[in-house]
Structure formats: structure tokens, C-alpha cells
Design an enzyme around this catalytic site. Structure first.
Site: not given
Ligand SMILES: Cc1ncc(COP(=O)(O)O)c(C=O)c1O
Length: 388
Positions: A71, A152, A180, A201-202, A326
Site C-alpha cells: 500500500g 485506519n 482500509q 492485500a494484507h 507504525c
């Protein structure tokens, strides 16, 4: 200990069907998709199939989908690629909301270091960027606007179609980070009216390290990635064929299950919220309750330091987050809650619960059962007199 995972906005487990497909591809399809021979063409067919599945998830044409390495990479390619293509036009102003993911915020800051003007727009206390705020910030110099579809940390959904229309009225391009929202709520790139859109994708049970970018047909990008002609020159580098195949399977599954799973998760999430508000004093929901992605809630706990609560819950086997992955591990306040105008203490005492496929009602019961005593214990600790 039975562990409970409530951090699906950080990442999701790989769907078994995606794993199976990836294992088969890794074993059998070793051709380079750029090769003309049989082996290469088989690998290319694998990518084409995944491209169609990702396009279907976005209401897009497969020819407009470009696979990326994440992303973050998609956000970079979209924003830097569009900016670089527009540099010759003399327009050198970019706008984003202040609650974007670092992948967008830091990309705009990097452009600012190269002489671009970057504007970060505040949101209201429910986390929404008002169309009037964007309208007022646009100038004839604005080349690109980037506003995320769903946030997010709080899950709030932005009025993207309206914001894109306003940007277009001033002839600026519009990018949305849909990392998201993809797989959680319906996305139709045409209805959104954007020029560029990024997914990963994750976040929907695909593998880590694969993403996609949608580019409106005819839009010119100058890719910052130089190399071969893969992905029609938009993303050089030999494709991660197995990862892309896994993303395709995950996209198809997410698309098929979206309505049912969304309804199930929102009922579970709403029950979680209601029970926490009832059972734990000094709690409040952060961000608009609607429109919001169905799996996310962000709750502040008065007089409770979020990092300590996260650790205490982890000791009980419950995994949550203080916001974006993060920034966890630091005591920095959430930039999202700060941009919503919350006082310092509230930006440091909020926890994100993000639900997903494997969560059950029993798990939510366990969370709301342990939470009151865990919070109480932490509050008592901070109340205790400091010994010399
Ligand atoms: C809104 C948003 N954008 C971008 C990203 C980055 O995606 P990736 O982890 O694939 O680089 C994330 C990941 O947390 C995200 O939540």
C-alpha cells in the site's frame, strides 16, 4: 492461553485459499511473466486472472489495475507519479487531509522538500474532512488532492465522491488511499469519481508485500521507479507472481463475503462498544459512528495511558492497538486524534479495536469481561502516591 486478535487494521491472517494458491504457484509457475515462451505466458495468465479479481473488487477495468509491492508503494507511485507528470504544467501544490497514513503524509512532505507546497487539512471532531475546507484550500496551482477513503485508526469514511468533484472543479487530480476500505465496504471507482486509488492485500486476508493501484484510463503518470516495462511501464520490476495470485484469491473472497461479513462484524463491534461504554466509566467513542467501516472502533479511556492498557490486555491474551502500527512502541499522541482537535490526554488514552473474520461473540464477551478490572487496576496504579 486462548489468544484473541483484535488488530485486523494492522494486518489480517492469510486466507487458507490464498495460501494454497500461492503454494501451488511457487511450486509450479516459475516462469517470468515477461517471457514470450510457454512458462512466461502461464505466469502472465496467473497475473491476468488476479488482475480481473482485483478489478472486480473495485468496479474497475482490469487494464486500469497496476500491481505494486505494498500500500505504501502504491501511495508513493500514485502521488509522486502524478506530481512528476504535472510538474511541467507549473502546478506545484498538493493537498492531503491531516489524518492520512504516513505513506501519504511523508510523501507530501518529501515533495515539499523539493519545492512543492503541501497543505494538510484539518478534520472536524468526528474525523470528517468538510467539503468546504477542501474548497477553500484549492488554488489554481493545486495539482493533486489525496484524501483517504477510510481512516485506519477510527474507521471513519470520507465523502470521497463529493471531495473529488470539488477537486476536479479546480482541475486538480484526486487520489484516495483505500487501503482500509478495500474488502470491507463496496468500492466503485467510477462512483467515487477519483483518478487514482491505492489498496493493499494484507488488509483483506491476502499476503503482505503486495498491493495494487487503480489508475483512471488515459491518466499520465511518470513513475519514480525506473526499469523494465512491467505493468505497462507503471511499476518496473519482475512481478511477485505468487503474491499477486494470493491477492487475487483474497480479493475474490472479500468481494463475495463482503455484505454478510460486514453485517456480522458491525453487530459485534456495536455490541463491544455498547458494553465497554456501559461497564467502564470515563469512556468515549472517537470518530463518527457513521459512516464508518464495520470492523473498527476507537475508544478513549479517561485517566488510562493507552500503551499501558495495550500491554495489560496483551498479558490477558488480547491484542489491540493504540492506533497505527507504525507509531506504536512510542508514546507519541495519535496524529489522527490530534487533528480532530482532542486535548493531549485524549490523544494518548485511546485504543483501537479492529475485528475480523475469525472473531466470535465469545471473544467479545471475554474482552468486555476483563476490560473493567484491567482499566480499574491501571487507574489505581496512577492514583497511588509516589514513594521516595
Ligand atoms: C490507510 C493506510 N494506508 C497505507 C498503509 C500502508 O500499507 P502497507 O502496509 O501495505 O504498506 C496502511 C497500513 O497500515 C494503511 O492503514
Amino acid at each position: 492461553m486462548q489468544r484473541i486478535y483484535l488488530d485486523h487494521n494492522a494486518t489480517t491472517p492469510l486466507a487458507p485459499a490464498a495460501f494454497d494458491r500461492m503454494a501451488a504457484i511457487l511450486r509450479e509457475e516459475y516462469g517470468n511473466p515477461s517471457s514470450v515462451h510457454h512458462f512466461g505466458q502461464r505466469a502472465k495468465a496467473v497475473i491476468d486472472e488476479a488482475r480481473s479479481a482485483v478489478a472486480a473488487l473495485l468496479g474497475a477495468d482490469p487494464g486500469e489495475v497496476v500491481f505494486t509491492g505494498s500500500g505504501t508503494e502504491g501511495d508513493n507511485l500514485a502521488i509522486r507519479g502524478a506530481a512528476e507528470a504535472l510538474e511541467a504544467s507549473g502546478r506545484r501544490h498538493v493537498i492531503a487531509s491531516a489524518i492520512e497514513h504516513e505513506a501519504v503524509l511523508n510523501t507530501l512532505k518529501a515533495l515539499a522538500r523539493r519545492g512543492w507546497k503541501a497543505t494538510f487539512l484539518p478534520v472536524d471532531e468526528s474525523g470528517i474532512l468538510s467539503p468546504d475546507t477542501l474548497r477553500a484550500a484549492l488554488t489554481d496551482d493545486t495539482a493533486l488532492v489525496s484524501v483517504m477513503h477510510a481512516n485506519n485508526e477510527i474507521g471513519t469514511i470520507q465523502p470521497i465522491a463529493e471531495l473529488a468533484r470539488i477537486a476536479h472543479d479546480r482541475r486538480a487530480l484526486f487520489h484516495t488511499d483505500a487501503v482500509q476500505s478495500a474488502g470491507k465496504i463496496p468500492i466503485d471507482v467510477k462512483a467515487l469519481g477519483v483518478d487514482l486509488l491505492t489498496i493493499s492485500a494484507h488488509k483483506f486476508y491476502g499476503p503482505k508485500g503486495v498491493g495494487a493501484m487503480w489508475i483512471r484510463r488515459g491518466l499520465r503518470l511518470l513513475s519514480p521507479m525506473t526499469g523494465g516495462k512491467q505493468e505497462r511501464g507503471r511499476r518496473a520490476g519482475t512481478e511477485n507472481v505468487a503474491g499477486i495470485a494470493g491477492m487475487g484469491v483474497a480479493a475474490a473472497q472479500a468481494h463475495g463475503k463482503m455484505a454478510g461479513e460486514g453485517a456480522r462484524l458491525s453487530v459485534m463491534r456495536d455490541r463491544l462498544e455498547q458494553q465497554v461504554l456501559e461497564r467502564v466509566s470515563g469512556t468515549a467513542i472517537n470518530g463518527a459512528r457513521t459512516p464508518r467501516v464495520p470492523n473498527t472502533t476507537n475508544i478513549s479511556f479517561d485517566r488510562t495511558e493507552a500503551e499501558s492498557l495495550l500491554i495489560a490486555l496483551d498479558l490477558e491474551g488480547i491484542a489491540v492497538s493504540t492506533g497505527s502500527a507504525c507509531s506504536s512502541g512510542t508514546l507519541e499522541p495519535s496524529h489522527v486524534l490530534k487533528a480532530m482537535g482532542f486535548p493531549a490526554h485524549r490523544t494518548q488514552n485511546s485504543i483501537r479495536f479492529s475485528l475480523g473474520a475469525a472473531n466470535t461473540d465469545a471473544e467479545i464477551d471475554r474482552l468486555v469481561q476483563v476490560l473493567p478490572s484491567v482499566v480499574e487496576k491501571l487507574r489505581n496504579l496512577t492514583r497511588a502516591p509516589v514513594r521516595a
